[in-house]
Enzyme design. Sequence first.
Site, mmCIF file in Angstrom:
data_model
loop_
_atom_site.group_PDB
_atom_site.id
_atom_site.type_symbol
_atom_site.label_atom_id
_atom_site.label_comp_id
_atom_site.label_asym_id
_atom_site.label_seq_id
_atom_site.Cartn_x
_atom_site.Cartn_y
_atom_site.Cartn_z
ATOM 1 N N SER A 1 -10.756 -0.309 2.609
ATOM 2 C CA SER A 1 -10.087 -0.333 4.034
ATOM 3 C C SER A 1 -9.514 1.210 4.629
ATOM 4 O O SER A 1 -9.030 1.869 3.755
ATOM 5 C CB SER A 1 -8.748 -1.106 3.830
ATOM 6 O OG SER A 1 -8.930 -2.361 3.244
ATOM 7 N N ARG B 1 0.853 -1.215 -0.089
ATOM 8 C CA ARG B 1 0.038 0.051 -0.139
ATOM 9 C C ARG B 1 0.690 1.211 0.063
ATOM 10 O O ARG B 1 0.743 2.260 0.692
ATOM 11 C CB ARG B 1 -0.856 0.052 1.005
ATOM 12 C CG ARG B 1 -2.137 -0.938 1.162
ATOM 13 C CD ARG B 1 -3.064 -0.588 0.030
ATOM 14 N NE ARG B 1 -4.227 -1.345 0.267
ATOM 15 C CZ ARG B 1 -4.493 -2.701 -0.056
ATOM 16 N NH1 ARG B 1 -3.402 -3.480 -0.522
ATOM 17 N NH2 ARG B 1 -5.741 -3.369 0.187
ATOM 18 N N GLU C 1 -4.977 4.217 5.868
ATOM 19 C CA GLU C 1 -4.554 4.119 4.614
ATOM 20 C C GLU C 1 -5.135 5.270 3.667
ATOM 21 O O GLU C 1 -4.487 5.504 2.657
ATOM 22 C CB GLU C 1 -5.211 2.782 4.123
ATOM 23 C CG GLU C 1 -4.793 2.278 2.683
ATOM 24 C CD GLU C 1 -5.891 1.261 2.167
ATOM 25 O OE1 GLU C 1 -6.468 1.901 1.033
ATOM 26 O OE2 GLU C 1 -5.606 0.207 2.421
HETATM 27 N N1 EPU Z 1 -11.263 -10.104 9.783
HETATM 28 C C1 EPU Z 1 -11.868 -10.298 10.988
HETATM 29 N N2 EPU Z 1 -12.984 -9.242 11.191
HETATM 30 C C2 EPU Z 1 -13.055 -8.130 10.181
HETATM 31 C C3 EPU Z 1 -12.208 -8.233 9.216
HETATM 32 C C4 EPU Z 1 -11.461 -9.456 8.841
HETATM 33 O O1 EPU Z 1 -11.832 -11.191 11.844
HETATM 34 O O2 EPU Z 1 -14.089 -7.423 10.575
HETATM 35 C C5 EPU Z 1 -10.353 -11.264 9.487
HETATM 36 C C6 EPU Z 1 -10.826 -12.430 8.640
HETATM 37 O O3 EPU Z 1 -11.756 -13.371 8.928
HETATM 38 C C7 EPU Z 1 -9.630 -12.922 7.928
HETATM 39 C C8 EPU Z 1 -8.507 -11.694 7.972
HETATM 40 O O4 EPU Z 1 -9.088 -10.707 8.962
HETATM 41 O O5 EPU Z 1 -8.981 -13.992 8.573
HETATM 42 C C9 EPU Z 1 -8.277 -11.005 6.737
HETATM 43 O O6 EPU Z 1 -9.606 -10.638 6.183
HETATM 44 P P1 EPU Z 1 -9.968 -10.314 4.676
HETATM 45 O O7 EPU Z 1 -9.455 -11.349 3.911
HETATM 46 O O8 EPU Z 1 -11.052 -9.583 4.602
HETATM 47 O O9 EPU Z 1 -8.730 -9.142 4.338
HETATM 48 P P2 EPU Z 1 -8.114 -7.769 4.872
HETATM 49 O O10 EPU Z 1 -6.681 -8.231 5.389
HETATM 50 O O11 EPU Z 1 -9.222 -7.444 6.230
HETATM 51 C C10 EPU Z 1 -7.005 -6.731 2.873
HETATM 52 C C11 EPU Z 1 -6.872 -5.533 2.140
HETATM 53 C C12 EPU Z 1 -8.492 -5.412 1.420
HETATM 54 C C13 EPU Z 1 -8.619 -6.596 0.249
HETATM 55 C C14 EPU Z 1 -8.682 -7.859 1.184
HETATM 56 C C15 EPU Z 1 -8.360 -9.108 0.380
HETATM 57 C C16 EPU Z 1 -5.603 -3.768 3.372
HETATM 58 C C17 EPU Z 1 -5.602 -2.774 4.225
HETATM 59 N N3 EPU Z 1 -6.915 -4.455 3.033
HETATM 60 O O12 EPU Z 1 -8.097 -6.928 3.863
HETATM 61 O O13 EPU Z 1 -8.151 -4.124 0.453
HETATM 62 O O14 EPU Z 1 -9.687 -6.352 -0.360
HETATM 63 O O15 EPU Z 1 -7.157 -7.687 1.962
HETATM 64 O O16 EPU Z 1 -7.177 -9.442 -0.271
HETATM 65 O O17 EPU Z 1 -4.795 -4.430 2.875
HETATM 66 C C18 EPU Z 1 -9.136 -1.918 0.292
HETATM 67 O O18 EPU Z 1 -7.601 -1.572 0.247
HETATM 68 O O19 EPU Z 1 -9.684 -0.871 0.048
HETATM 69 C C19 EPU Z 1 -9.442 -3.239 0.471
HETATM 70 C C20 EPU Z 1 -10.770 -3.742 0.650
#
Ligand code: EPU
Length: 338
Positions: free
Chosen positions: A238, A164, A333
Amino acid sequence: MAEADLFQPMDLSALNSFGLAVNAEHYFALDRPEQISTVHAALKRQKCLLLGGGSNFLFTRDPEEPVIAMRIKGITVCEDGEDVHLHVGAGENWHNFTQYCVDRGYGGIENLSLIPGQVGTAPVQNIGAYGVEVREVITYVDAFDTQQKEMRRLKKKECGFGYRDSIFKSSQKDRFWITAVGFQLSKSAPVHTAYGAIRDQLQAEGVREPGIADVARAVIHIRKSKLPDPSELGNAGSFFKNPVLSTERSQALLNKYPNAPHYPASDGFKWAAGWMIEQAGWKGHRRDTHGVHDRQALVLVNYGGATGKEIFDLSSDIQKDVEKKFGVTLEREVNVYL
Ligand code: EPU
């Protein structure tokens, strides 16, 4: 183009994905590269705010500097065997571009389907999702260098891409006006399906040998089920970055929270900020006009009528609680216009 006529007042509420009611006194939509030198001269060394799709911005007040909306369009394709080179105008809509590529069998960005914003802002924060980051397919970034007052082509390695991150939002912030991006895609690229949610979705659909269209469809399905559509509910994706913790700090936290989601990163482990925010009790929290999304705690939403300052204050309260509970400072972010 007379300089005095260049900038016009503009209501920005439909031009920022939080849907915040803000106005620019001086606004110009730049849709042709030939306009750049005139617009830059008209600024008379004043700072300006370059706006793309407005999907990563939180305005806490009306911007006081002139706003230049990047709207240069156009896609040029050059096929070279299996390789496909594309030159894409910064003002193209990102998701439409991913669909354009999927429809033609050009692989490499299907995992980045449905990400809001424009092509020119994709390199700024090195957008990434479901196991792919855009830096993997970028070959160059074309930009107007406001310091040297000339067009430049920055090769991928000059862009300083990180998670990012890029020079365009860190060391060289506000210096370059990105006008186009070069990509190298492939007609025979392997698909990326290792991300758990994609694997599960493809399995549920009974797809055994997924192609890029299958992956795009799965990603669109997952995003629609988890993330709010900015055209229905104001948000900027995010709001925070996932924090990268050293191996020692990760281990110490894992002793306390053994089931916490975390992934290896180049300099330690990336932790899921959404999980931390949820553990701190904020998921689904609502303050009348705004709140924390109930299916993805990383996303803050405007239910209607919120001010950017209110959303910013909510983000500060979340930061404080996560810091208290985990000793981790979450970094925003989203670009905040304070
Ligand atoms: N999780 C929770 N609670 C929540 C959200 C997530 O427990 O409310 C846990 C999920 O269960 C999972 C882990 O956290 O085990 C990761 O969650 P997720 O797959 O939704 O991905 P993320 O790390 O929360 C990142 C990106 C997203 C992208 C997703 C999928 C960042 C800051 N965000 O989110 O990007 O879509 O991975 O690759 O790196 C964006 O930048 O706007 C965005 C949506």
